[in-house]
Design a protein around this motif. Structure first.
Motif, mmCIF file in Angstrom:
data_model
loop_
_atom_site.group_PDB
_atom_site.id
_atom_site.type_symbol
_atom_site.label_atom_id
_atom_site.label_comp_id
_atom_site.label_asym_id
_atom_site.label_seq_id
_atom_site.Cartn_x
_atom_site.Cartn_y
_atom_site.Cartn_z
ATOM 1 N N THR A 392 51.261 44.060 36.190
ATOM 2 C CA THR A 392 50.500 45.280 36.413
ATOM 3 C C THR A 392 50.069 45.305 37.879
ATOM 4 O OG1 THR A 392 48.337 44.340 35.887
ATOM 5 C CG2 THR A 392 49.669 45.132 34.045
ATOM 6 N N THR A 395 47.470 42.044 37.586
ATOM 7 C CA THR A 395 47.705 40.903 36.709
ATOM 8 C C THR A 395 49.198 40.637 36.562
ATOM 9 O OG1 THR A 395 47.854 42.160 34.647
ATOM 10 C CG2 THR A 395 45.646 41.515 35.381
ATOM 11 N N THR A 397 51.820 38.184 33.686
ATOM 12 C CA THR A 397 51.961 37.214 32.609
ATOM 13 C C THR A 397 53.142 36.297 32.933
ATOM 14 O OG1 THR A 397 51.042 38.726 30.968
ATOM 15 C CG2 THR A 397 52.366 36.896 30.151
ATOM 16 N N THR A 443 48.269 34.565 31.499
ATOM 17 C CA THR A 443 48.072 35.812 32.243
ATOM 18 C C THR A 443 47.091 35.557 33.376
ATOM 19 O OG1 THR A 443 48.500 37.190 30.303
ATOM 20 C CG2 THR A 443 47.284 38.202 32.114
ATOM 21 N N SER A 445 44.909 36.971 36.625
ATOM 22 C CA SER A 445 44.255 38.214 37.008
ATOM 23 C C SER A 445 43.640 38.071 38.395
ATOM 24 C CB SER A 445 43.184 38.591 35.985
ATOM 25 O OG SER A 445 42.227 37.553 35.865
ATOM 26 N N THR A 476 53.198 42.167 42.358
ATOM 27 C CA THR A 476 52.403 43.090 41.561
ATOM 28 C C THR A 476 52.873 44.522 41.797
ATOM 29 O OG1 THR A 476 50.755 43.035 43.327
ATOM 30 C CG2 THR A 476 50.350 41.659 41.403
ATOM 31 N N GLU A 584 42.416 49.459 35.611
ATOM 32 C CA GLU A 584 42.496 48.419 36.635
ATOM 33 C C GLU A 584 42.040 48.875 38.021
ATOM 34 O OE1 GLU A 584 45.459 44.958 35.881
ATOM 35 O OE2 GLU A 584 46.628 46.784 36.263
ATOM 36 N N LYS A 731 39.904 47.628 42.937
ATOM 37 C CA LYS A 731 39.555 47.402 41.530
ATOM 38 C C LYS A 731 38.521 48.424 41.064
ATOM 39 C CE LYS A 731 40.185 42.445 42.245
ATOM 40 N NZ LYS A 731 40.461 42.564 43.698
#
Length: 732
Positions: A392, A395, A397, A443, A445, A476, A584, A731
Motif C-alpha cells: 500500500t 505498508t 506484507t 506486515t 508499517s 510502496t 492511510e 499520513k
C-alpha cells in the motif's frame, strides 16, 4: 459488405475444460458456476493491418461483470481474464464490454460498447458472447465531382461543445464523435471562396444517434447564385445505420500458470524435497512453439522446444524427468509441462536459484514468457518477491518459506533501499511451530509513499545458527497525481490551445477559449523556462479586444474545464472529481515550480477598483478540496459536475472561500517577483483542513498571473511560468 470484426477472449478461458479427467482437475465450490466470455466487436472500416488492429483492440477491450449489488469482476484487458474460467455464485449477471479509444472528436479513435444478460447455474458452465457495437456518431462529407471548378479554399467543420473536426478540401475520411451529456446536436459550418470572396454556410443536425452515419451532401447550384454570398450552396444530410465492414479475430496471448503454486513466488527447499511441479500453457489458438530454457543435468538438453524436438529427443528428456502433454480444446490448445520429482529432487543445493524460462508462442505469433524459479539450498528460510497487491502507500506484507526443519524463529529485516538501517520484524504463521514448507509473513508499517525498500529473510535454528538471506526489493505505492502535471502534452481544438495531450482526459484547462475569439492565446506551452521535460505552462495577462469592445484578461491555468463564453465573459468549472486515497494518507500541500514577474496594474475606472494606482499586479495560486460537487451553479446544466462553477459576467458568481462544502483550502499570493531570473523556483502551499468536514471528493487548483482578473483588473504583461505541479501526501 457485411462482415464481422471479432475480438475473441473466451477460448483461452475455456481451455480449462482440457483439464477434465486429469488428476489435477480443479473443482467448483458448492453453488458456483463457470462462465467463458468472448467479445465480438463490429467495425465500420476495412482493416488494413490485421495484426495491428488485433493488438489495439486486445489492449483496450474491457469486460466488467455486474450483479444486483454492483461490479463483481473487472477485467481491463483481455489477458486479465483467468485462464481457468470465471467462477461466479449462481444468479443473474450483466456482462458489459467496451473497446477502442474514447474521444469527443477524432478521425481515428472509435469506441464500442455492448452488454448481455446471463444466468449462472450451480455446477454448470456457460459460454457467453458480448457483442460490442460502435457507439460513435459518425459524420462524413460528400462533394459534387466538379466542386473544384465552382469554389476554392473550402472546408467543413463539424462540432459539438466537446470538440470539433475540420474536413479540409474533399476529405473522404469519416469523423467519429462521442456526445457529451445532454447534447444531441452536431453543428456544421462550411467556408469557401467564390469569385474572390469568402462565404459561409452553417446548420445543425438534430437528434443524432450512436451507430448512425450522417453524410453531409454538399450541393452546388450556380444557377441560383446570389450576391448575398453562398446561398447557392446547400447541405443535405443523409442518416444511415453504420454497416459492419470487416472481421478480425482477437485472442489473448498464451497464459502460463503453475498448478498449485504461484509462478511469481520461488519454490524453496533443500535438495531432495522439492517434489513434482506442473506448469500449464493455455492458448486460444494453436500453439506454434513452447520453449523451455535453463534445464540442467539433462545431458545435451539445456533448451527444448516441445513442438520442434524429435521424438527421440523428447523420449530422452522424459527419462530425465521433463515431459509435456498436449490437448486440443475448442480451437485452442493446452500443454502441460511436467518437471517430475525424479528430476527436481536430484538438483543439488545451490547459492544461485535454478530458473527455467518458459516461452510460448501461438499461431498468431503472440508470445508469453514466465519463469519457474527454484531456491534449492541449505538456507533455512527463503524470502519471496513482494506482490504488487501486498503493498500500500505506507505498508507492505512480506512473505517467506521455511526450507528446512529445525527453524526456531523466522522473520525479516527491512531498510530504505541503499542503506544499512535495518529494522527487524518477527514472522507470523498459521501454525504454532515452523515446519518445513510452511509460509511465514509480516506486515511492516510506517513506510514512506512511493519509496524503494530492501528486505531479507532471517532465522534462528535449533543448532544455534543465525541466518541472513539474500536481499530483495519492493516499492510502496505512488499516491494519485493529476494527469499532465508536467505540462508536456498540449493539443489544439479549433483555435484553442489546451494544456492536455488530447481530449480524452479532463484535467487542465484555461481561459484560452474566451480569448481565442479575439485570436489571442493567454496560456501556452513554453520551452523558455521549465523545471523538467520539454515544456512548462506560460500564463500572460493582457488586454484582449479593441477599445470599448475589449477587456483585460488574466493569464490562467486551472484544474477544471472552461464551460462557455457568455458574450465577453466566461463560465468556468473549477475542479473535477478526484480519486483521493480511501485511507492511510491524505494530501497536505500543493507543490509546484513557478516563476512570476508582475507588471504595473491598471486601475479600474470609477468606484470599486481592487488595485491602487501605480501598484504592481499580484499573482494568485490556490488549491481547494470539496466534499461534493457544486449544485448551485447559475446555469443549472452545470450542476453536479465541478467543484465550483464561476460566472464572471458582472462578477455574478465568483469563487467563495467560505463555501460550506470546502474540506481544505490553501493559497499563496505573489506580490513581487518570484524565482530567479530565467529559472523556476519550488513553491509549496500547505492545505488547512476545516473541522467537522467529510472526505474530499472534488478538487480545484488555480494559477493566475493576475489575482483580480475576475474583475478585469491587472497588469498588462504580467507573466507566470508553471511546471511540475504535484500533491504532497502525508499520513492521516
Amino acid at each position: 459488405m457485411n462482415k464481422k470484426i471479432v475480438p475473441f477472449m473466451g477460448v483461452a478461458v475455456a481451455l480449462a475444460g482440457g483439464l477434465t479427467g486429469c488428476s489435477e482437475e480443479q473443482m467448483l465450490e458448492v453453488g458456483e458456476g463457470t462462465i467463458y466470455v468472448s467479445t465480438r466487436v463490429n467495425s465500420d472500416v476495412v482493416v488494413e493491418s490485421r495484426a495491428a488492429a488485433e493488438e489495439d483492440l486486445a489492449a483496450t477491450t474491457k469486460v466488467w461483470i455486474y450483479s444486483d449489488k454492483g461490479v463483481v469482476r473487472k477485467y481491463n484487458t483481455i489477458n486479465e481474464v483467468p485462464a481457468g474460467g470465471i467462477k461466479l455464485l449462481s444468479g443473474d449477471y450483466t456482462l458489459k464490454a467496451w473497446a477502442g479509444t474514447l474521444s469527443y472528436a477524432s478521425f481515428t479513435d472509435r469506441w464500442f460498447e455492448g452488454q448481455e444478460q446471463i444466468t449462472v447455474q450451480a455446477g454448470k458452465s456457460l459460454a457467453c458472447e458480448v457483442v460490442c457495437k460502435i457507439a460513435n456518431v459518425v459524420a462524413s462529407v460528400k462533394y459534387p465531382e466538379n466542386v473544384d471548378e465552382l469554389i476554392s479554399d473550402y472546408s467543413l467543420t463539424v462540432s459539438h461543445k466537446g470538440g470539433s473536426l475540420t474536413f479540409e478540401g474533399a476529405d473522404q475520411r469519416k469523423g467519429y464523435f462521442m456526445m457529451p451529456d445532454d447534447v444531441t446536436t452536431l453543428d456544421y459550418e462550411m467556408t469557401f471562396t467564390c469569385d474572390g470572396a469568402e462565404k459561409t454556410v452553417h446548420g445543425a443536425i438534430a437528434d443524432v444517434q450512436p451507430a448512425h452515419e450522417y453524410v453531409l451532401n454538399v450541393i452546388a447550384n450556380p444557377a441560383e447564385n446570389e450576391s448575398t454570398g453562398g446561398a447557392w450552396i446547400t447541405i443535405e444530410v443523409d442518416d444511415t445505420m453504420v454497416d459492419v465492414e470487416d472481421t478480425v479475430v482477437i485472442t489473448p496471448a498464451p497464459a502460463i500458470t503453475g498448478y498449485g503454486f504461484d509462478l511469481a513466488t520461488p519454490v524453496a527447499g533443500e535438495t531432495g524435497t522439492i517434489g513434482r511441479r506442473s506448469v500449464y500453457v493455455a492458448s486460444a489458438t494453436p500453439l506454434r512453439s513452447v520453449v523451455v530454457r535453463g534445464l540442467v543435468d539433462c545431458g545435451d538438453y539445456e533448451e527444448v522446444d516441445f513442438f520442434r524436438a524429435t521424438e527421440s529427443a523428447l523420449a530422452r528428456l522424459a527419462q530425465y524427468g521433463v515431459e509435456s502433454e498436449l490437448t486440443d480444446v475448442e480451437g485452442g490448445q493446452l500443454m502441460k509441462i511436467v518437471f517430475d520429482d525424479i528430476y527436481l529432487n536430484k538438483l543439488p543445493n545451490s547459492d544461485e536459484p535454478y530458473e527455467f524460462t518458459i516461452t510460448a508462442t501461438d499461431d498468431t505469433r503472440k508470445t508469453t514468457t514466465a519463469t519457474l524459479s527454484l531456491r534449492i539450498s541449505e538456507a533455512p528460510v527463503v524470502a519471496a518477491p513482494v506482490a504488487e497487491s501486498d503493498v500500500t502507500y505506507l505498508t507492505a506484507t512480506l512473505t517467506g518459506t521455511v526450507a528446512q526443519d529445525g527453524v526456531e524463529s523466522a522473520g525479516f529485516e527491512y531498510a530504505p533501499a541503499g542503506t544499512e538501517n535495518w529494522t527487524y520484524v518477527s514472522g507470523s504463521t498459521t501454525r504454532a511451530s515452523l515446519a518445513k514448507g510452511q509460509t511465514f509473513y509480516a506486515t511492516v508499517s510506517g513506510l514512506e509513499v512511493a519509496t524503494a525498500y530492501q528486505y531479507r529473510a532471517v532465522a534462528h535454528t535449533e543448532s544455534g545458527v543465525d541466518f541472513v538471506g539474500d536481499i530483495l526489493e519492493f516499492s510502496t505505492a505512488a499516491a494519485p497525481q493529476i494527469a499532465n502535471n508536467s505540462f508536456e502534452g498540449w493539443y489544439t481544438e479549433g483555435k484553442v490551445e489546451i494544456p492536455m495531450p488530447n481530449g480524452n482526459t479532463l484535467a487542465w484547462d484555461s481561459g484560452n477559449h474566451g480569448s481565442s475569439t479575439m485570436s489571442v492565446t493567454l496560456t501556452q506551452k513554453s520551452a523558455d523556462m521549465k523545471h523538467s521535460g520539454s515544456y512548462a505552462a506560460r500564463l500572460r495577462s493582457q488586454f484582449v479586444g479593441l477599445g470599448a469592445l475589449g477587456k483585460f484578461a488574466a493569464g490562467n491555468l486551472f484544474f477544471g474545464k472552461y464551460l462557455k463564453t457568455d458574450g465577453t465573459d466566461g463560465i468556468v468549472g473549477f475542479g473535477h472529481e478526484f480519486a483521493f486515497p480511501e485511507d492511510e494518507i491524505k494530501p497536505v500541500a500543493l507543490r509546484a515550480w513557478v516563476n512570476y514577474r508582475p507588471a504595473v496594474a491598471v486601475q479600474k475606472k470609477g468606484a470599486g477598483s481592487h488595485v491602487a494606482e501605480g501598484a504592481m499586479d499580484t499573482g494568485h495560486i490556490f488549491i481547494v478540496l470539496f466534499d461534493g460537487p457544486d449544485n448551485n451553479a447559475l446555469n443549472a446544466e452545470y450542476n453536479g459536475k465541478h467543484g465550483f462553477v464561476v460566472s464572471t459576467k458582472k462578477q455574478a458568481r465568483l469563487f467563495d472561500t467560505e463555501d460550506p462544502r470546502i474540506v481544505a483550502y490553501g493559497e499563496r499570493v505573489l506580490d513581487s517577483n518570484f524565482g530567479p531570473d530565467g529559472q523556476l523556483q519550488m513553491l509549496e502551499i500547505p492545505l488547512e483542513y476545516r473541522a467537522g468536514k467529510g472526505k474530499p471528493t472534488y478538487m480545484s487548483i488555480v494559477f493566475t498571473a493576475s489575482k483580480f482578473g475576475d474583475y478585469y483588473e491587472g497588469g498588462e504583461g504580467s507573466l507566470m511560468y508553471v511546471d511540475d505541479v504535484e500533491l504532497v501526501y502525508d499520513k492521516k
